[in-house]
Design an enzyme around this catalytic site. Structure first.
Site, PDB file in Angstrom:
ATOM      1  N   CYS A 116       0.818  -1.222   0.000  1.00 36.39           N
ATOM      2  CA  CYS A 116       0.000   0.000   0.000  1.00 36.39           C
ATOM      3  C   CYS A 116       0.853   1.274   0.000  1.00 36.39           C
ATOM      4  O   CYS A 116       0.348   2.354  -0.295  1.00 36.39           O
ATOM      5  CB  CYS A 116      -0.945  -0.005   1.197  1.00 36.39           C
ATOM      6  SG  CYS A 116      -2.050  -1.415   1.170  1.00 36.39           S
ATOM      7  N   HIS A 256      -3.765   6.894   3.052  1.00 36.85           N
ATOM      8  CA  HIS A 256      -4.082   5.615   2.410  1.00 36.85           C
ATOM      9  C   HIS A 256      -5.479   5.186   2.848  1.00 36.85           C
ATOM     10  O   HIS A 256      -5.826   5.292   4.029  1.00 36.85           O
ATOM     11  CB  HIS A 256      -3.032   4.581   2.836  1.00 36.85           C
ATOM     12  CG  HIS A 256      -3.370   3.202   2.388  1.00 36.85           C
ATOM     13  ND1 HIS A 256      -3.710   2.908   1.089  1.00 36.85           N
ATOM     14  CD2 HIS A 256      -3.430   2.025   3.073  1.00 36.85           C
ATOM     15  CE1 HIS A 256      -3.959   1.617   0.988  1.00 36.85           C
ATOM     16  NE2 HIS A 256      -3.807   1.058   2.173  1.00 36.85           N
ATOM     17  N   ASN A 286      -9.984  -0.705  -0.370  1.00 36.84           N
ATOM     18  CA  ASN A 286      -8.532  -0.534  -0.367  1.00 36.84           C
ATOM     19  C   ASN A 286      -7.974  -1.065  -1.689  1.00 36.84           C
ATOM     20  O   ASN A 286      -7.965  -2.269  -1.927  1.00 36.84           O
ATOM     21  CB  ASN A 286      -7.947  -1.305   0.829  1.00 36.84           C
ATOM     22  CG  ASN A 286      -6.441  -1.140   0.943  1.00 36.84           C
ATOM     23  OD1 ASN A 286      -5.789  -0.646   0.025  1.00 36.84           O
ATOM     24  ND2 ASN A 286      -5.889  -1.555   2.073  1.00 36.84           N
TER      25      ASN A 286
HETATM   26  N1  COA Z   1     -18.342  -9.667   8.804  1.00 34.92           N
HETATM   27  C1  COA Z   1     -18.876  -9.921  10.008  1.00 34.92           C
HETATM   28  N2  COA Z   1     -18.141 -10.195  11.099  1.00 34.92           N
HETATM   29  C2  COA Z   1     -16.812 -10.234  10.934  1.00 34.92           C
HETATM   30  C3  COA Z   1     -16.195  -9.994   9.704  1.00 34.92           C
HETATM   31  C4  COA Z   1     -17.018  -9.714   8.602  1.00 34.92           C
HETATM   32  N3  COA Z   1     -16.546  -9.465   7.369  1.00 34.92           N
HETATM   33  N4  COA Z   1     -14.853 -10.094   9.838  1.00 34.92           N
HETATM   34  C5  COA Z   1     -14.636 -10.385  11.132  1.00 34.92           C
HETATM   35  N5  COA Z   1     -15.817 -10.483  11.791  1.00 34.92           N
HETATM   36  C6  COA Z   1     -16.055 -10.770  13.197  1.00 34.92           C
HETATM   37  C7  COA Z   1     -14.899 -11.548  13.803  1.00 34.92           C
HETATM   38  O1  COA Z   1     -15.037 -12.940  13.602  1.00 34.92           O
HETATM   39  C8  COA Z   1     -15.014 -11.179  15.265  1.00 34.92           C
HETATM   40  O2  COA Z   1     -16.043 -11.956  15.856  1.00 34.92           O
HETATM   41  P1  COA Z   1     -15.889 -12.470  17.368  1.00 34.92           P
HETATM   42  O3  COA Z   1     -15.837 -11.230  18.212  1.00 34.92           O
HETATM   43  O4  COA Z   1     -17.100 -13.291  17.554  1.00 34.92           O
HETATM   44  O5  COA Z   1     -14.607 -13.243  17.400  1.00 34.92           O
HETATM   45  C9  COA Z   1     -15.510  -9.733  15.213  1.00 34.92           C
HETATM   46  O6  COA Z   1     -16.113  -9.565  13.915  1.00 34.92           O
HETATM   47  C10 COA Z   1     -14.398  -8.739  15.380  1.00 34.92           C
HETATM   48  O7  COA Z   1     -13.349  -9.129  14.506  1.00 34.92           O
HETATM   49  P2  COA Z   1     -11.999  -8.344  14.412  1.00 34.92           P
HETATM   50  O8  COA Z   1     -11.076  -9.013  13.445  1.00 34.92           O
HETATM   51  O9  COA Z   1     -11.506  -8.102  15.803  1.00 34.92           O
HETATM   52  O10 COA Z   1     -12.571  -6.999  13.776  1.00 34.92           O
HETATM   53  P3  COA Z   1     -11.865  -5.628  13.612  1.00 34.92           P
HETATM   54  O11 COA Z   1     -12.667  -4.602  14.269  1.00 34.92           O
HETATM   55  O12 COA Z   1     -10.403  -5.695  13.904  1.00 34.92           O
HETATM   56  O13 COA Z   1     -12.035  -5.387  12.051  1.00 34.92           O
HETATM   57  C11 COA Z   1     -10.706  -5.448  10.073  1.00 34.92           C
HETATM   58  C12 COA Z   1     -11.409  -6.263  11.137  1.00 34.92           C
HETATM   59  C13 COA Z   1      -9.970  -6.390   9.153  1.00 34.92           C
HETATM   60  C14 COA Z   1     -11.764  -4.687   9.291  1.00 34.92           C
HETATM   61  C15 COA Z   1      -9.735  -4.455  10.761  1.00 34.92           C
HETATM   62  O14 COA Z   1      -8.925  -5.150  11.694  1.00 34.92           O
HETATM   63  C16 COA Z   1      -8.869  -3.744   9.807  1.00 34.92           C
HETATM   64  O15 COA Z   1      -9.332  -3.001   8.957  1.00 34.92           O
HETATM   65  N6  COA Z   1      -7.521  -3.880   9.925  1.00 34.92           N
HETATM   66  C17 COA Z   1      -6.594  -3.226   9.093  1.00 34.92           C
HETATM   67  C18 COA Z   1      -6.604  -3.868   7.767  1.00 34.92           C
HETATM   68  C19 COA Z   1      -5.888  -3.076   6.734  1.00 34.92           C
HETATM   69  O16 COA Z   1      -5.941  -1.884   6.728  1.00 34.92           O
HETATM   70  N7  COA Z   1      -5.218  -3.771   5.835  1.00 34.92           N
HETATM   71  C20 COA Z   1      -4.566  -3.211   4.729  1.00 34.92           C
HETATM   72  C21 COA Z   1      -3.172  -2.867   5.040  1.00 34.92           C
HETATM   73  S1  COA Z   1      -2.824  -1.270   4.697  1.00 34.92           S
END
Ligand code: COA
Length: 329
Positions: A116, A256, A286
């Site tokens: 990214c 970003h 993204n």
């Molecule tokens: N839909 C519904 N529920 C989902 C889900 C989806 N698409 N993805 C994860 N969940 C659930 C998980 O299973 C978890 O359930 P639980 O509490 O029962 O275990 C809950 O939602 C929370 O999951 P978590 O992974 O802790 O969510 P989060 O708030 O961290 O959000 C991302 C997940 C991936 C959206 C977030 O971590 C993120 O954006 N990270 C950065 C990613 C990024 O920017 N990547 C590119 C690099 S620049």
């Protein structure tokens, strides 16, 4: 003597037609529109669906438009840098393929793989060739076809990424405006949290790697989230301090587009007014190396000569950074 700055003298962008909405994703994985919007800010992403088309095809569309818009002949381009993690092939570099497709024959080309952060690393690299006085017309492209490396049965990643491309023309500044300074960083230990397991020399493609779904993005979202906020706030602060800038001096922050909560945390961490922050993640998700030029291209009609802009990114590697520039036209 003043340093010769490189300036962005034109920008263009392209996203494929197909819109992958949250509602459609609900049919593919256990997720829902409300969760995706509240946790990421994304409503839809564009997907390059046509068979036989790749990153170079999106980039060729953009580069042709950029050459036309800036009245530049393909023969005048001396260097083309393509920033991508989803190049057409492992080799040769996609930059070379793009040159072939648009008729650029007097240039050398190469790819930058900084995930990214690719476009920011490419912009800084390209600007150095201009500053050195050896090159006068350089194209920098940020392009990714993330749909080619996403597992559409993995709800943790398939909701985030989309396809898109943008490109800028860099030329020697004639009015003192241009790319002023960058603070760029990397930390390879971050590879643990964001990578593709197979397809490289560590684990070449095999029947087993395909069966194990190891040719897709692997991500531990929480670890990436925290590092992204800290990395962007830190490098933006450093580049501002180094250039004696306060938040009131800055006209636009271009972060970003990874997650709206990351963008908001970065803006809050820097105490930036949200009206100065470019955000279009709801439309494209993204697009990896594509996000910054997609923002700049969309805001181009609003930009004024002399506007002070800070671009900031974070991505796989880990790689991150911030660039300070003044808009030249
Ligand atoms: N839909 C519904 N529920 C989902 C889900 C989806 N698409 N993805 C994860 N969940 C659930 C998980 O299973 C978890 O359930 P639980 O509490 O029962 O275990 C809950 O939602 C929370 O999951 P978590 O992974 O802790 O969510 P989060 O708030 O961290 O959000 C991302 C997940 C991936 C959206 C977030 O971590 C993120 O954006 N990270 C950065 C990613 C990024 O920017 N990547 C590119 C690099 S620049």
């Amino acid at each position: 003597m003043n340093r010769q700055l490189a300036a962005i003298t034109g920008i263009e962008a392209y996203v494929p037609e197909y819109r992958l909405t949250n509602i459609e994703l609900e049919k593919l994985v256990d997720t829902n529109d409300e969760w995706i919007i509240s946790r990421t800010g994304i409503k839809e992403r564009r997907i390059q669906k046509e068979p036989g088309k790749a990153v170079s095809d999106m980039a060729a569309i953009v580069v042709k438009k950029l050459l036309q818009k800036t009245n530049t002949s393909p023969d005048e381009i001396e260097l083309l840098i393509c920033c991508t993690v989803t190049g057409d092939m492992v080799f040769p570099d996609t930059g070379n393929i793009i040159c072939d497709k648009v008729g650029i024959k007097n240039a050398f080309a190469f790819d930058i793989n900084a995930a990214c952060s690719g476009f920011l690393f490419g912009l800084t690299t390209g600007s150095k060739f201009i500053e050195a006085g050896t090159h006068k017309k350089v194209i920098v492209i940020g392009a990714d076809k993330m749909s080619s490396i996403i597992d559409y049965t993995d709800r943790a990643t398939c909701i985030i990424f989309g396809d898109g491309c943008g490109a800028v023309l860099l030329e020697p500044s004639t009015n003192g405006y241009g790319i002023v300074d960058s603070v760029l960083r990397g930390d390879g230990s971050g590879r643990e949290y964001l990578h593709m397991k197979a397809g490289g020399s560590l684990k070449p493609a095999s029947l087993e790697t395909v069966m194990n779904k190891e040719h897709f993005v692997y991500q531990e979202g929480k670890a990436v989230f925290k590092s992204a906020v800290n990395g962007m706030v830190d490098t933006v602060s450093k580049v501002m301090e180094r250039n004696h800038l306060t938040k009131n001096d800055i006209d636009w922050l271009v972060p970003h587009q990874a997650n709206i909560r990351i963008i908001n945390s970065v803006a809050d961490g820097l105490d930036f007014d949200k009206s100065k922050v470019m955000i279009n993640i709801e439309k494209y998700g993204n697009t990896t190396a594509g996000t910054l030029p997609l923002c700049l291209a969309e805001w181009e009609p609003k930009l004024k000569k002399g506007d002070k802009i800070i671009l900031t990114t974070f991505g796989g590697g880990f790689t991150w950074g911030a660039t300070y520039l003044t808009w030249a036209y």
